[in-house]
Design an enzyme around this catalytic site. Structure first.
Site, PDB file in Angstrom:
ATOM      1  CG  ASN A 224      -2.352   0.970   1.247  1.00 54.76           C
ATOM      2  OD1 ASN A 224      -1.865   2.373   0.888  1.00 54.76           O
ATOM      3  ND2 ASN A 224      -2.862   1.359   2.123  1.00 54.76           N
TER       4      ASN A 224
ATOM      5  NE  ARG B 104      -4.416   3.090  -1.383  1.00 55.80           N
ATOM      6  CZ  ARG B 104      -4.514   4.537  -0.667  1.00 55.80           C
ATOM      7  NH1 ARG B 104      -2.885   4.352  -0.425  1.00 55.80           N
ATOM      8  NH2 ARG B 104      -5.120   5.457  -0.871  1.00 55.80           N
TER       9      ARG B 104
ATOM     10  CG  HIS C   7      -9.196   7.849   1.349  1.00 59.42           C
ATOM     11  ND1 HIS C   7      -9.256   9.685   1.699  1.00 59.42           N
ATOM     12  CD2 HIS C   7      -7.887   7.887   0.901  1.00 59.42           C
ATOM     13  CE1 HIS C   7      -7.868  10.683   1.370  1.00 59.42           C
ATOM     14  NE2 HIS C   7      -7.159   9.325   1.742  1.00 59.42           N
TER      15      HIS C   7
ATOM     16  CG  HIS D 103      -9.217   8.205   5.299  1.00 64.99           C
ATOM     17  ND1 HIS D 103      -8.840   6.817   5.250  1.00 64.99           N
ATOM     18  CD2 HIS D 103      -8.168   8.852   4.965  1.00 64.99           C
ATOM     19  CE1 HIS D 103      -7.614   7.071   5.277  1.00 64.99           C
ATOM     20  NE2 HIS D 103      -6.856   7.672   4.748  1.00 64.99           N
ATOM     21  CG  LEU D 104     -10.735  13.198   8.835  1.00 60.80           C
ATOM     22  CD1 LEU D 104     -11.611  13.959   9.994  1.00 60.80           C
ATOM     23  CD2 LEU D 104     -11.182  14.531   7.485  1.00 60.80           C
TER      24      LEU D 104
ATOM     25  N   GLY E 186      -4.021  13.156   3.334  1.00 66.99           N
ATOM     26  CA  GLY E 186      -5.766  13.015   2.345  1.00 66.99           C
ATOM     27  C   GLY E 186      -6.541  12.702   3.217  1.00 66.99           C
TER      28      GLY E 186
ATOM     29  NE  ARG F 224      -3.659  14.976  -1.619  1.00 68.27           N
ATOM     30  CZ  ARG F 224      -4.010  14.278  -1.683  1.00 68.27           C
ATOM     31  NH1 ARG F 224      -5.003  13.491  -2.302  1.00 68.27           N
ATOM     32  NH2 ARG F 224      -3.190  13.522  -0.138  1.00 68.27           N
TER      33      ARG F 224
ATOM     34  CG  MET G  79      -3.705  17.447  13.325  1.00 66.16           C
ATOM     35  SD  MET G  79      -3.949  19.501  12.757  1.00 66.16           S
ATOM     36  CE  MET G  79      -5.278  18.412  10.959  1.00 66.16           C
TER      37      MET G  79
ATOM     38  CD  GLU H 114      -6.129   2.609   3.287  1.00 64.60           C
ATOM     39  OE1 GLU H 114      -7.110   3.634   2.438  1.00 64.60           O
ATOM     40  OE2 GLU H 114      -5.069   3.314   3.834  1.00 64.60           O
TER      41      GLU H 114
END
Length: 361
Positions: free
Chosen positions: A7, A60, A143, A169-170, A173, A202, A243, A337
């Site tokens: 992934n 993925r 996602h 989904h945070l 992205g 983004r 973050m 995932e």
């Protein structure tokens, strides 16, 4: 059978090795590592460190375009087609291609699965853009494996075979999805992973007239692409896409960046609650920020109290699976995932691989 899931993110590699023991899917190895020498070198190193050789590898890939709406066996034709899609998701598809090339030399079956699969059947009202029709131009959504994984987890948590929920989904992205009866009916990301929520680098939703203005002022397509993929979002607002750093700062730029980040999420959640006509059975946070930040969950949920969304402060701070005590359950779920991809791949591989796939289709 042992299956390796690869992934590729924009800056990290997640990989997990599974086997299909009689008791069910079992994880043998799971790791997240930063790129060291690029995707190909990192993947080769990961392969060298595995305790056992996998029997197959599944990659993925973020953007499958119109052509790839189901898993495919990777061959030269598929690699060529994926290369054509790199401009639509340069942060991810390019890395995935490098990883694929690094594993082709191993000599075992390779499969590709796509984030866009989950959203292939969006209704026309959520799929189309109000512009003249052009081949391949539609809202694809991304996602997909993350949103699929939390939907499947909610089947267990809610005791419903086909739950309706809003999924967030945070991470670096970010995306929101509206799920009705177990299937997506809308998603914040569109033709590329640029649309929707504010992200690390983004911008999310943006007036296309601004891009026309920048072109008229002399910017070229390459400059715009660099700005939109690498220089916007939280980084543009406060100088960093981290973050954790922003939450630890108290300056004006950091405060405004956090306000904008959460405000955009609240707008989408409110809209998707309306799309689900008040029938949402849960709000789910996932991804590194969604599952890992009690403060972001608090900032998003407080303005949504009108919808019966109310956090339990103690459970939220502790990072419990259910973090709410209101009418609408709120869950904080790790993004699995790799597990979702492995489970889907095993269903395919347990059938006749050669008859199931048409390579390059």
């Amino acid at each position: 059978m042992r299956l390796l899931v690869v992934n590729c993110g924009s800056a990290t590699l997640k990989y997990a090795l599974y086997d299909d023991a009689e008791a069910g899917l079992r994880s043998l190895v799971s790791a997240t590592v930063a790129w060291e020498g690029g995707p190909a070198a990192t993947v080769r190193h990961a392969l060298d460190t595995l305790p056992v050789r996998p029997d197959a590898i599944v990659h993925r890939v973020v953007h499958g375009g119109e052509r790839f709406v189901a898993p495919v066996v990777i061959d030269a034709a598929v690699v060529g087609a994926l290369a054509e899609l790199v401009p639509l998701a340069p942060l991810h598809n390019a890395a995935a291609l490098e990883a694929i090339e690094a594993t082709r030399e191993v000599g075992i079956p390779l499969l590709a699965v796509f984030d866009t699969e989950f959203f292939a059947d969006l209704p026309p009202r959520a799929r189309r853009y109000a512009i003249p029709a052009m081949p391949g131009v539609r809202r694809y959504g991304f996602h997909g494996w993350s949103h699929r994984a939390v939907t499947e987890r909610c089947v267990v948590l809610l005791g419903r075979s086909a739950p309706s929920l809003v999924s967030l989904h945070l991470g670096s992205g970010c995306s929101a999805a509206a799920i009705r009866g177990g299937r997506p009916v809308d998603v914040s990301m569109g033709y590329t992973p640029l649309e929707g929520l504010v992200m690390g680098t983004r911008p999310g939703d943006l007036d296309p007239g601004l891009l026309l203005h920048l072109l008229e002022e002399g910017a070229d397509a390459a400059q715009l692409a660099r700005m939109l993929h690498y220089e916007s979002g939280l980084k543009a607002l406060a100088g960093t896409a981290d973050m954790r750093e922003l939450l630890g700062r108290c300056d004006v730029a950091a405060r405004e960046a956090l306000e904008l980040f959460c405000y955009r999420i609240v707008k989408y959640v409110g809209a998707y609650l309306a799309v689900l006509e008040g029938q949402a059975e849960a709000l789910v946070f996932t991804g590194a920020i969604g599952a890992g930040s009690p403060e972001i969950r608090r900032r998003v949920c407080e303005p949504l109290a009108w919808a019966g969304i109310r956090l339990d402060p103690d459970r939220n701070a502790a990072g419990a699976e259910r973090v709410s005590d209101g009418k609408v359950p709120v869950f904080a779920l790790p993004a699995d995932e790799e597990g979702a991809i492995a489970a889907a791949a095993y269903k395919i591989l347990s059938s006749d691989l050669h008859s199931f796939f048409t390579p390059g289709r």
